[in-house]
Design an enzyme around this catalytic site. Structure first.
Site, PDB file in Angstrom:
ATOM      1  N   GLU A  71       2.496   5.227  -3.932  1.00  0.00           N
ATOM      2  CA  GLU A  71       2.460   5.984  -4.823  1.00  0.00           C
ATOM      3  C   GLU A  71       3.874   6.980  -5.241  1.00  0.00           C
ATOM      4  O   GLU A  71       4.007   7.265  -6.430  1.00  0.00           O
ATOM      5  CB  GLU A  71       1.313   7.044  -4.983  1.00  0.00           C
ATOM      6  CG  GLU A  71       0.013   6.364  -4.975  1.00  0.00           C
ATOM      7  CD  GLU A  71      -0.243   5.464  -3.830  1.00  0.00           C
ATOM      8  OE1 GLU A  71       0.176   5.878  -2.627  1.00  0.00           O
ATOM      9  OE2 GLU A  71      -0.960   4.301  -3.884  1.00  0.00           O
ATOM     10  N   ASP A  77      -9.465   3.219  -2.532  1.00  0.00           N
ATOM     11  CA  ASP A  77     -10.572   3.957  -1.394  1.00  0.00           C
ATOM     12  C   ASP A  77     -11.635   4.633  -2.081  1.00  0.00           C
ATOM     13  O   ASP A  77     -11.788   5.895  -2.177  1.00  0.00           O
ATOM     14  CB  ASP A  77      -9.605   5.146  -0.443  1.00  0.00           C
ATOM     15  CG  ASP A  77      -8.443   4.446   0.012  1.00  0.00           C
ATOM     16  OD1 ASP A  77      -8.285   3.293   0.254  1.00  0.00           O
ATOM     17  OD2 ASP A  77      -7.707   5.078   0.599  1.00  0.00           O
ATOM     18  N   ASP A  91       0.901  -1.187  -0.240  1.00  0.00           N
ATOM     19  CA  ASP A  91       0.063  -0.022   0.157  1.00  0.00           C
ATOM     20  C   ASP A  91       0.822   1.192   0.087  1.00  0.00           C
ATOM     21  O   ASP A  91       2.071   1.187   0.118  1.00  0.00           O
ATOM     22  CB  ASP A  91      -0.818   0.024   1.119  1.00  0.00           C
ATOM     23  CG  ASP A  91      -1.995   1.041   1.125  1.00  0.00           C
ATOM     24  OD1 ASP A  91      -2.590   1.311   0.218  1.00  0.00           O
ATOM     25  OD2 ASP A  91      -2.548   1.126   2.474  1.00  0.00           O
TER      26      ASP A  91
HETATM   27  O1  MIG Z   1      -3.672   5.740   4.614  1.00  0.00           O
HETATM   28  O2  MIG Z   1      -3.656   0.517   5.910  1.00  0.00           O
HETATM   29  O3  MIG Z   1      -6.302   1.883   0.304  1.00  0.00           O
HETATM   30  O4  MIG Z   1      -7.291  -0.412   1.657  1.00  0.00           O
HETATM   31  O5  MIG Z   1      -7.169   0.120   4.648  1.00  0.00           O
HETATM   32  C1  MIG Z   1      -4.639   4.745   4.637  1.00  0.00           C
HETATM   33  C2  MIG Z   1      -4.747   1.367   5.751  1.00  0.00           C
HETATM   34  C3  MIG Z   1      -3.922   3.540   4.146  1.00  0.00           C
HETATM   35  C4  MIG Z   1      -5.020   2.886   2.360  1.00  0.00           C
HETATM   36  C5  MIG Z   1      -5.743   1.608   1.596  1.00  0.00           C
HETATM   37  C6  MIG Z   1      -6.966   0.960   2.413  1.00  0.00           C
HETATM   38  C7  MIG Z   1      -6.024   0.445   3.751  1.00  0.00           C
HETATM   39  C8  MIG Z   1      -5.359   1.873   4.403  1.00  0.00           C
HETATM   40  N1  MIG Z   1      -4.569   2.597   3.700  1.00  0.00           N
END
Ligand code: MIG
Length: 820
Positions: free
Chosen positions: A440, A513, A437
């Protein structure tokens, strides 16, 4: 539009393309003043004072040099090259420099380039560059491009503008007004991309609605369809830019940096373009079978007791499920590669128990490493010099979940190896799959790395702005190669939030999201299809929506439609209500149980779709226009889709919708629920009560199905069902052990069914290949719609009961049936 006569030239043999410089007219030669724009100047935009507002056209072709694989063109302002990568792929590079820099790409594979015969011919109007499948004009007097495919139909009739600006390049390429555009990675828009500007970058919007742009994934690939002929455009640059799809059909491309790069892929079938795109940027590999089952997630199941309870509920309620996800809160203070020993006193023990109950565990890992010298990953990373630095040599740090973090430089092979090492601990703890995650990359406050952050870029060196969109891709590359080191005989699986062109080689994805709204559900199939048309087909959405709380109706609609998405997972944000299939009352729970069950029943067919994707680049979810790109009717439909070769899905995606219209393409279709036979092309209506997703099977299909399983490895000896829908067509069934790598060396069973149906005579020829033997399960052959009276397998009569034939041996080659 056809090529005008003056552009039709006799093709000259390749031997003419000898190495050496040819001057194109004295007039041009005298004006060889190469444009002084260099990378240093690009950098100025982000650092030193802004350069003057230079805007210059690339100018004329001054000289042409023949290269082994194409042409090098010296321009008044810059240099360009044209290369034949294959007969169907041409690469154009236009660079604001005096000499052509070496080619480097994270998106494309070097082995994609094949020795390709080409020819080139000079004319007053320009130079014609040809392969057997493509014609590209390098126009004069102003250098520009025009191209046509082998039919002679213009795909792009010319360049309107090609210019250098202080910060980068601009190319305005003309296309016919009636061209349709698709792809472009992850876009919260309809399938047929509307005429507007799309940002080329990877960003974390922290929640998005339809129409928000950009999102997490940047795949600068456009699939164009014009009068039934498809082509692809890969604008392979990792820096930020934008693409404007103009009302007049044209494409305006702007990019930071001194190179415009365009790979042109010729079709003409959409499937051919995607196959070529997969050959060019890499094929996805077969995922482990369990990843195709149902996944349950939330941010987060915060402790051991909660995880155990969720797992128990699934099994007690008989709702099938293969994976439970561990979002960031399992970590110790958000430190990657650790876990919270209070909340999870025995994580390996917990995961072992999950395994025993048929669940897999998927763990999240973020790129940010907490700045904390008492934390081994941080201390080791500092010692091993793996973190990104600023130009003054200091380590870049920024706040994310753990507080201030350092960030590994995944553009370095050495750092990727280091990163992979840490997964040993996670693999030893028992985690089966990983979720990357925030890559980016995201810094809190809507930020990313400063543009001058330094990257090694495979030894070449680069500033962050030059490689921004590929950071997440290189992260999952590092993750996968680490996993492959620790589990070399298993298929390893990673899914990622951010991606760039070619990421399908390393990871699957999801659309992150979204919100629990009907608008978000409505846009989901379009988003998933456009990702598939950009090579990243193994993807899905957070079922029920991430932010907010779905109504029971919305949850049921989302989940039942997602049975026919490649990635099938419920996930929701922190602070939202529980979002498991049993939280919405008995009716919705029963619907979810049945439809998740249907997903498992369809697994033999769905797994076969993944095999097709891995071998040919064909997405699992296909737009209707794949059936017939010449008919405008199909070009914009995105509330129905084809799930593989033989299934057509048309869910209700609007609140209160209890009936809907469905467009069936040409051919014979069977209603999956009633066996009604319908002749396409037709627009029909179907009732859509909450427990009904309209689903149709193509005539001529052999649809392989199995029993409802609670998880993919459950009940391996249950019968394989072959559902026969009378008609004419070819069907495939791909099977293997579902987890190992033997399939790469023939360890699979591929079955091909070729059906013909002539009135009452139905005939199927079955051929198999591969060395793997499926478990010795019985086979049930099930005839649909028509009554099978006499069935012969290899000329031996078989007894038909309830329109079904049971066999124990999977050996037949010819099935003959009389049907009425
Ligand atoms: O700033 O890990 O898109 O699926 O639950 C949020 C927490 C960070 C974004 C992901 C989301 C996840 C969440 N993450």
């Amino acid at each position: 539009m056809r090529i005008p006569e003056r552009f039709r030239l006799s093709s000259e043999p390749v031997t003419k393309a000898v190495r050496g410089l040819r001057l194109v007219g004295v007039r041009n030669a005298a004006r060889t003043v190469l444009y002084p724009l260099r990378l240093a100047r690009m950098n100025q935009r982000f650092g030193g004072p802004q350069g003057p507002g230079i805007r210059a056209s690339a100018g004329e072709i001054v000289a042409v040099e023949a290269m082994p694989d194409g042409l090098l063109l010296h321009l008044e302002h810059g240099i360009a090259s044209i290369q034949a990568i294959t007969p169907h792929i041409l690469r154009v590079r236009i660079v604001a420099a005096e000499s052509m820099p070496p080619y480097f790409s994270y998106a494309t594979l070097p082995e994609a380039a094949q020795p390709t015969p080409f020819s080139w011919t000079e004319k007053e109007e320009g130079i014609l560059f040809e392969t057997t499948a493509a014609r590209l004009w390098l126009t004069r007097p102003r250098f520009g491009l025009a191209w046509a495919d082998e039919s002679g139909q213009w795909l792009s009739p010319g360049t309107a503008e090609l210019a250098w600006e202080p910060s980068g390049g601009r190319l305005h390429q003309r296309f016919p007004e009636d061209v349709w555009w698709y792809g472009l990675g992850e876009r919260a828009y309809h399938l047929a991309l509307e005429r507007r500007t799309y940002t080329l970058s990877t960003r974390d919007p922290e929640g998005y609605h339809p129409g928000d742009d950009p999102l997490y994934i940047n795949i600068p690939f456009l699939l164009g369809v014009h009068q039934g002929r498809a082509f692809g455009l890969l604008w392979d640059r990792m820096s930020d830019g934008a693409i404007t799809l103009r009302e007049d059909g044209g494409v305006e491309y702007r990019i930071l940096g001194d190179e415009i790069r365009l790979d042109i892929l010729f079709g003409p079938e959409p499937a051919q373009v995607l196959a070529r795109y997969a050959d060019l940027t890499g094929h996805a590999s077969l995922p482990p079978l369990w990843t195709l089952g149902y996944h349950q997630s939330r941010w987060s199941y915060e402790d051991e007791a909660t995880v155990r309870e969720i797992a128990r509920e699934f099994r007690e309620r008989r709702i099938p499920c293969d994976a439970i996800h561990f979002d960031i809160d399992y970590m110790d203070g958000f430190r990657c590669f650790t876990w919270d020993r209070k909340a999870f006193p025995d994580l390996p023990g917990l995961i072992a128990d999950l395994h025993a109950a048929g669940f897999k565990a998927v763990g999240m890992i973020d790129p940010g490493i907490k700045v904390d010298m008492d934390y081994d990953v941080c201390a080791d990373g500092v010692k091993e010099d793996v973190f990104c630095k600023l130009p003054d040599g200091s380590l870049f740090h920024g706040p994310v979940w753990p507080g201030e973090c350092y960030f590994p430089d995944f553009t370095s092979p050495r750092v990727r190896t280091w990163w992979g090492t840490w997964y040993k601990r996670m693999v030893d703890a028992g985690f089966d799959g990983f979720w990357n995650d925030m890559n980016e990359p995201t810094i809190f406050g809507g930020k990313t790395f400063p543009p001058r952050t330094q990257h090694e870029l495979e030894g070449q060196g680069a500033a962050h702005w030059q490689v921004h969109s590929a950071y997440g891709m290189q992260m999952v590359r590092a993750t996968l190669s680490g996993l492959n080191r620790w589990r070399p005989h298993q298929r390893n699986w990673v899914f990622t939030r951010s991606a760039y062109a070619g990421t399908q080689r390393y990871a699957s994805s999801w659309t992150a999201d979204n919100f629990s709204t009907w608008e978000d559900l409505r846009i989901t199939p379009a988003m998933l299809m456009n990702l598939g048309l950009s090579g990243l087909a193994f993807t899905g959405s957070d079922i029920g929506g991430f932010h907010g709380a779905p109504t029971p109706e919305l949850y049921a609609r989302w989940l039942t439609a997602a049975v026919f998405h490649p990635f099938f997972r419920t996930h929701t944000a922190k602070g939202t209500p529980w979002q498991e299939p049993w939280r919405y009352g008995d009716e919705v729970e029963a619907i979810c149980r049945d439809y998740i069950g249907l997903r498992y029943r369809l697994l033999p067919a769905i797994y076969t779709l993944f095999w097709q994707y891995a071998t040919s680049g064909m997405p699992m979810m296909r737009p209707l226009f794949f059936e017939d790109p010449t008919d405008d009717v199909f070009l914009a439909i995105d509330d129905q889709w084809l799930f593989g070769d033989h299934l057509l899905v048309a869910p209700a995606l609007e609140e209160g919708m209890r009936r809907r219209e469905i467009v069936l393409p040409a051919g014979t279709w069977y209603d999956f629920w009633t066996d009604a036979r319908i002749e396409g092309k037709a627009v029909i209506e179907r009732e859509t009560p909450l427990d009904r997703v309209p689903l149709f099977v193509r005539g001529g299909a052999v649809l392989p199905m199995g029993p409802v399983r609670q998880f993919v490895e459950d009940n391996p000896l249950a019968p394989l069902e072959l559902h026969i829908y009378p008609g004419t067509g070819v069907s495939w069934l791909y099977e293997d052990d579902g987890e190992g790598l033997d399939y790469r060396d023939g360890g699979y069973r591929l079955t091909r069914f070729e059906m013909t149906c002539d009135g009452s005579e139905l005939h199927i020829r079955r051929t198999i290949s591969g060395d793997w033997h499926p478990p010795e399960r019985p086979i049930t052959i099930i005839f649909h719609r028509d009554i099978a009276e006499h069935v012969f397998l290899d000329d031996i009569p078989h007894f038909v009961l309830n329109n079904q034939v049971q066999i124990n041996e999977d050996t037949w080659q010819i099935l003959k049936a009389t049907i009425v």
